[in-house]
Design an enzyme around this catalytic site. Structure first.
Site, PDB file in Angstrom:
ATOM      1  N   GLU A 127     -28.056  80.372  77.609  1.00 26.56           N
ATOM      2  CA  GLU A 127     -27.955  81.659  76.921  1.00 26.56           C
ATOM      3  C   GLU A 127     -29.202  81.917  76.081  1.00 26.56           C
ATOM      4  O   GLU A 127     -29.713  80.988  75.449  1.00 26.56           O
ATOM      5  CB  GLU A 127     -26.732  81.657  75.997  1.00 26.56           C
ATOM      6  CG  GLU A 127     -25.435  81.247  76.669  1.00 26.56           C
ATOM      7  CD  GLU A 127     -24.382  80.772  75.683  1.00 26.56           C
ATOM      8  OE1 GLU A 127     -24.434  81.195  74.507  1.00 26.56           O
ATOM      9  OE2 GLU A 127     -23.519  79.968  76.078  1.00 26.56           O
ATOM     10  N   LYS A 129     -31.394  82.656  72.946  1.00 24.09           N
ATOM     11  CA  LYS A 129     -31.145  82.359  71.527  1.00 24.09           C
ATOM     12  C   LYS A 129     -31.549  83.577  70.697  1.00 24.09           C
ATOM     13  O   LYS A 129     -32.730  83.825  70.469  1.00 24.09           O
ATOM     14  CB  LYS A 129     -31.938  81.124  71.091  1.00 24.09           C
ATOM     15  CG  LYS A 129     -31.648  80.676  69.679  1.00 24.09           C
ATOM     16  CD  LYS A 129     -32.403  79.396  69.351  1.00 24.09           C
ATOM     17  CE  LYS A 129     -32.069  78.915  67.949  1.00 24.09           C
ATOM     18  NZ  LYS A 129     -32.501  79.876  66.911  1.00 24.09           N
ATOM     19  N   ASP A 131     -32.325  85.935  67.658  1.00 21.89           N
ATOM     20  CA  ASP A 131     -32.887  85.742  66.325  1.00 21.89           C
ATOM     21  C   ASP A 131     -32.193  86.709  65.370  1.00 21.89           C
ATOM     22  O   ASP A 131     -32.678  87.802  65.077  1.00 21.89           O
ATOM     23  CB  ASP A 131     -34.396  86.004  66.353  1.00 21.89           C
ATOM     24  CG  ASP A 131     -35.083  85.519  65.089  1.00 21.89           C
ATOM     25  OD1 ASP A 131     -34.429  84.812  64.292  1.00 21.89           O
ATOM     26  OD2 ASP A 131     -36.266  85.847  64.889  1.00 21.89           O
ATOM     27  N   TYR A 238     -20.532  84.027  71.191  1.00 19.55           N
ATOM     28  CA  TYR A 238     -20.937  82.917  72.066  1.00 19.55           C
ATOM     29  C   TYR A 238     -20.303  81.567  71.742  1.00 19.55           C
ATOM     30  O   TYR A 238     -20.600  80.573  72.395  1.00 19.55           O
ATOM     31  CB  TYR A 238     -22.454  82.750  72.052  1.00 19.55           C
ATOM     32  CG  TYR A 238     -23.094  82.597  70.692  1.00 19.55           C
ATOM     33  CD1 TYR A 238     -22.809  81.503  69.870  1.00 19.55           C
ATOM     34  CD2 TYR A 238     -24.000  83.542  70.214  1.00 19.55           C
ATOM     35  CE1 TYR A 238     -23.389  81.353  68.624  1.00 19.55           C
ATOM     36  CE2 TYR A 238     -24.593  83.399  68.967  1.00 19.55           C
ATOM     37  CZ  TYR A 238     -24.284  82.303  68.182  1.00 19.55           C
ATOM     38  OH  TYR A 238     -24.871  82.167  66.947  1.00 19.55           O
ATOM     39  N   LYS A 326     -36.995  75.949  72.523  1.00 19.58           N
ATOM     40  CA  LYS A 326     -37.796  76.983  71.873  1.00 19.58           C
ATOM     41  C   LYS A 326     -38.990  77.362  72.749  1.00 19.58           C
ATOM     42  O   LYS A 326     -39.494  76.561  73.534  1.00 19.58           O
ATOM     43  CB  LYS A 326     -38.284  76.491  70.512  1.00 19.58           C
ATOM     44  CG  LYS A 326     -37.172  76.035  69.570  1.00 19.58           C
ATOM     45  CD  LYS A 326     -36.195  77.141  69.227  1.00 19.58           C
ATOM     46  CE  LYS A 326     -36.716  78.099  68.192  1.00 19.58           C
ATOM     47  NZ  LYS A 326     -36.779  77.542  66.828  1.00 19.58           N
ATOM     48  N   CYS A 420     -63.341  50.871  54.895  1.00 20.55           N
ATOM     49  CA  CYS A 420     -62.549  51.926  54.259  1.00 20.55           C
ATOM     50  C   CYS A 420     -63.442  52.851  53.447  1.00 20.55           C
ATOM     51  O   CYS A 420     -64.186  52.384  52.571  1.00 20.55           O
ATOM     52  CB  CYS A 420     -61.489  51.289  53.368  1.00 20.55           C
ATOM     53  SG  CYS A 420     -60.568  52.469  52.365  1.00 20.55           S
ATOM     54  N   CYS A 423     -62.534  52.297  49.486  1.00 20.36           N
ATOM     55  CA  CYS A 423     -62.840  51.102  48.692  1.00 20.36           C
ATOM     56  C   CYS A 423     -63.902  50.208  49.312  1.00 20.36           C
ATOM     57  O   CYS A 423     -64.365  49.269  48.659  1.00 20.36           O
ATOM     58  CB  CYS A 423     -61.571  50.293  48.441  1.00 20.36           C
ATOM     59  SG  CYS A 423     -60.893  49.499  49.927  1.00 20.36           S
ATOM     60  N   CYS A 438     -56.959  49.912  56.257  1.00 21.20           N
ATOM     61  CA  CYS A 438     -57.717  49.221  55.218  1.00 21.20           C
ATOM     62  C   CYS A 438     -56.935  48.000  54.764  1.00 21.20           C
ATOM     63  O   CYS A 438     -55.729  48.076  54.527  1.00 21.20           O
ATOM     64  CB  CYS A 438     -57.945  50.166  54.040  1.00 21.20           C
ATOM     65  SG  CYS A 438     -58.537  49.352  52.546  1.00 21.20           S
ATOM     66  N   CYS A 444     -57.391  48.895  46.780  1.00 23.55           N
ATOM     67  CA  CYS A 444     -57.873  50.166  47.323  1.00 23.55           C
ATOM     68  C   CYS A 444     -57.292  51.329  46.520  1.00 23.55           C
ATOM     69  O   CYS A 444     -56.074  51.468  46.434  1.00 23.55           O
ATOM     70  CB  CYS A 444     -57.469  50.286  48.790  1.00 23.55           C
ATOM     71  SG  CYS A 444     -57.989  51.837  49.559  1.00 23.55           S
TER      72      CYS A 444
END
Length: 692
Positions: A127, A129, A131, A238, A326, A420, A423, A438, A444
């Protein structure tokens, strides 16, 4: 635009917990805007992306799921200017899928739960959907007696007087013999009517609605029903709520029954014999949706057989037997100006593309995640490339592909750092993992602050008066550097009282709160340590299994040898797998963590875990299912056992209480016999739990 968060597989416990908290607050606010105020401030795609991010984190860290999780909520609380009305049957939301692969996985998941062969056709009602605004209509003796909005799924707003003005909604059912019939559906407005309504509003300097959904919701929530009567609202039916008797054997038959009772159903609803046919109908609707008079944002698939729906039941806020497919998000091209490295709160290095700003779906985008170094390598992403981006499935955009033909030779390859940026410590990539991290840990700056936030959080030490702002200030001043420093703050009492924004009373209250936390349950201490993959539920399992922090630490250190008895003992704990066990072992064998934990334990008293108490005779028992079950699927059997308080394990050990065997049971059944465990066949198991 904010810096993107790291991919879910890069998150640690602290990061995941912090982000789930932020998402819960943000989604709750957006639900209020959407459902109660009819004034959303973000697009549906953005909201879906936030929900997907939340669901992805919860799937990766199920033990971190919050009591106020959006995955447990539906809609928003009822508005105050309408009387509140309790739903006799909760109005659930729907889970979402965003592509054909996810829909096929949904189909397989349903079949596995129902114990159906993967190749067996499974019929769906398909079905569009709508809105619009969800409504539940209650009929007693065939007469309309109430119209209630979804609200939070449990309680909605009584808009009966307004509902009666909608011509698509019958005041009395035809050809219906049910004493009680709750019919659910969607109130909506066509695009043409929406445009006309806004044109009239502009002419009168009245309120202009953002979209047809807001217009329908605002029209239905008018305090004066005569105003609602002037608005061109429509209704598609529905679904059902409370019914005094089943109206049919299948959902599609029920839709036809609705027509006979006097309702309008969506004319584009179809019965599909299998998932392939359902997907074909989805594509047809997607291709022609702009020709429809009203807005739709996807297609809903519902398992057609009602007896299957009843068996499948629901999980959290959504039914297992339905899902919304969707429509895809918008995609567009832009150029990568640079690539930066974001150091996560627990050391994960995540690459971020800095983009030429561009509008995607009405939102200006300037950053996109590149996930990890493999992602950059596989897609051959370079600085200066023209790339295709989309905003779907993640809170932030992602780079989908590179337009190689647009290259002019000025593009530069990106070199992933091995140290890193925060650090300077080594950034290493553990074998088998996609994320470089790291190793600086507490040294750090990017990590130590988040560890302190996590330590004082509600489900950890729960120290009131130490918010993120206060912790950051004390951290900057080198007063708070590690958890043990919390309990040394009393030495800074005088200095704290003269700090800007603190004051004598707030400092006294804070120090009192800290004193109250010098006695802490073991499971809270384990969770507060912020060990990767170890959340609240797992912390409790570990606390109950080991009893003391010393036993846990010693066992975890010995478990570094994966051939040891300590390793076997650890991975046999319910829900503890090899990856989680390795993270535990790494934490407790790291000298920095050992020293920090030792310093903390000098200031606290640890309370051992409480024993499990439950009326169920299998509560707290460990159960292993093996072999093929015929009367229910493994997932259904596990769900039932867990609902009775049992723990379901994946392997048999001396600590297993029951082993339930189905057809073709193999090594687990043999091991159970060798250990002299209590073994039940499927019939005996079903008889055992029949009255529980």
């Amino acid at each position: 635009m904010p810096t993107p968060p790291p991919p879910v597989d890069a998150l640690t416990e602290m990061e995941a917990s912090a982000e789930l908290k932020q998402l819960a607050a943000a989604i709750r606010a957006h639900n209020q805007h959407y459902h109660s105020q009819d004034a959303p401030v973000i697009s549906d795609a953005e909201f879906d992306a936030m929900m997907r991010r939340n669901e992805a984190i919860e799937a990766a860290f199920p033990h971190l799921i919050r009591d106020d999780s959006p995955s447990k909520q539906v809609g928003a609380p009822a508005a105050t200017h309408f009387a509140k009305h309790q739903h006799s049957v909760p109005m659930l939301s729907l889970s979402n899928a965003f592509n054909d692969e996810e829909m096929c996985e949904f189909d397989l998941r349903v079949k596995r739960f129902l114990n159906l062969p993967e190749a067996a056709p499974l019929a769906y009602s398909v079905e569009p959907k709508i809105d619009g605004l969800s409504i539940s209509l209650r009929y007693e003796e065939q007469k309309l007696v109430a119209g209630i909005t979804r609200g939070d799924g449990v309680e909605g707003e009584d808009v009966t007087a307004n509902i009666r003005t909608i011509s698509d909604i019958p005041h009395q059912l035809k050809n219906c013999t049910l004493e009680v019939a709750e019919i659910r559906g969607e109130v909506f407005m066509t695009r043409t009517d929406f445009q006309n309504l806004n044109a009239e509003a502009r002419a009168k300097n009245g309120k202009v609605f953002a979209n047809p959904r807001n217009a329908a919701a605002g029209s239905l929530r008018q305090k004066d029903a005569t105003i609602t009567a002037t608005r061109p609202l429509h209704f598609f039916a529905y679904a059902t709520g409370e019914m005094s008797a089943p109206p049919s054997d299948s959902h599609y038959e029920f839709l036809q029954q609705l027509k006979a009772w006097g309702f309008v159903i969506n004319p584009h609803s179809r019965l599909a014999d299998d998932i392939e046919t359902a997907l074909q109908h989805y594509k047809k609707i997607a291709d022609t949706r702009h020709e429809l008079a009203y807005d739709i944002d996807g297609v809903v698939y519902k398992v057609n057989r009602l007896d299957y729906q009843n068996r499948l039941g629901q999980v959290s806020r959504a039914p297992r037997w339905a899902i919304a497919h969707k429509f895809p998000a918008e995609k567009t091209e832009t150029r990568i100006l640079d690539i930066d490295i974001q150091v996560g709160r627990t050391g994960a290095l995540t690459p971020v593309a800095r983009l030429e700003a561009i509008s995607v779906g009405g939102v200006v985008v300037s950053n996109a995640t590149l996930h990890n170094e493999d992602y950059i390598t596989e897609k051959d992403i370079r600085i200066g490339d023209l790339v295709l981006i989309q905003r779907a499935g993640d809170v932030i955009p992602q780079v989908l592909s590179v337009n190689v033909k647009a290259r002019d030779g000025n593009e530069r390859q990106f070199t992933y750092p091995t140290t890193c940026p925060s650090c300077g410590a080594d950034a290493v990539r553990p074998e088998g993992e996609a994320i470089r991290r790291c190793v600086g840990q507490l040294a750090c700056p990017a990590q130590s602050l988040e560890r302190l936030y996590h330590f004082v959080s509600r489900d950890a030490f729960d120290i009131e008066g130490l918010g993120e702002k206060s912790i950051a200030e004390l951290h900057d001043d080198k007063i708070l550097n590690e958890p043990a420093d919390m309990f040394r703050l009393v030495a800074h009492k005088t200095a704290l009282k003269i700090r800007d924004g603190w004051g004598e009373l707030s400092v006294e209250n804070l120090l009192t709160a800290i004193e109250e936390r010098r006695r802490i349950p073991l499971e809270r201490l384990i969770y507060a340590l912020g060990i990767r993959q170890i959340g609240q539920a797992t912390s409790l399992l570990l606390a109950r299994h080991y009893g003391t922090i010393e036993r846990l630490a010693e066992s975890a250190r010995h478990a570094q040898d994966e051939s040891s008895a300590a390793w076997d003992d650890l991975i046999n704990i319910d829900q503890i797998g090899a990856s989680m066990a390795r993270d535990l072992s790494r934490f407790f064998t790291d000298p920095h963590n050992q020293d920090a934990l030792n310093r903390l334990c000098q200031h606290i008293t640890i309370i051992p875990p409480k024993p499990i108490a439950s009326d169920s005779p299998i509560a707290g028992k460990t159960i292993v299912f093996t072999g093929s079950l015929t009367q229910m699927s493994r997932a259904e059997a596990k769900a039932k056992a867990e609902s009775l308080g049992a723990k379901v394990a994946g392997s048999v050990s001396a600590k297993t209480d029951y082993v339930v065997i189905g057809a073709d049971a193999g090594s687990k059944a043999r091991k159970a016999a060798e250990l002299g465990l209590e073994v039940l066949d499927e019939e005996a198991w079903l008889a055992f739990i029949k009255d529980l």
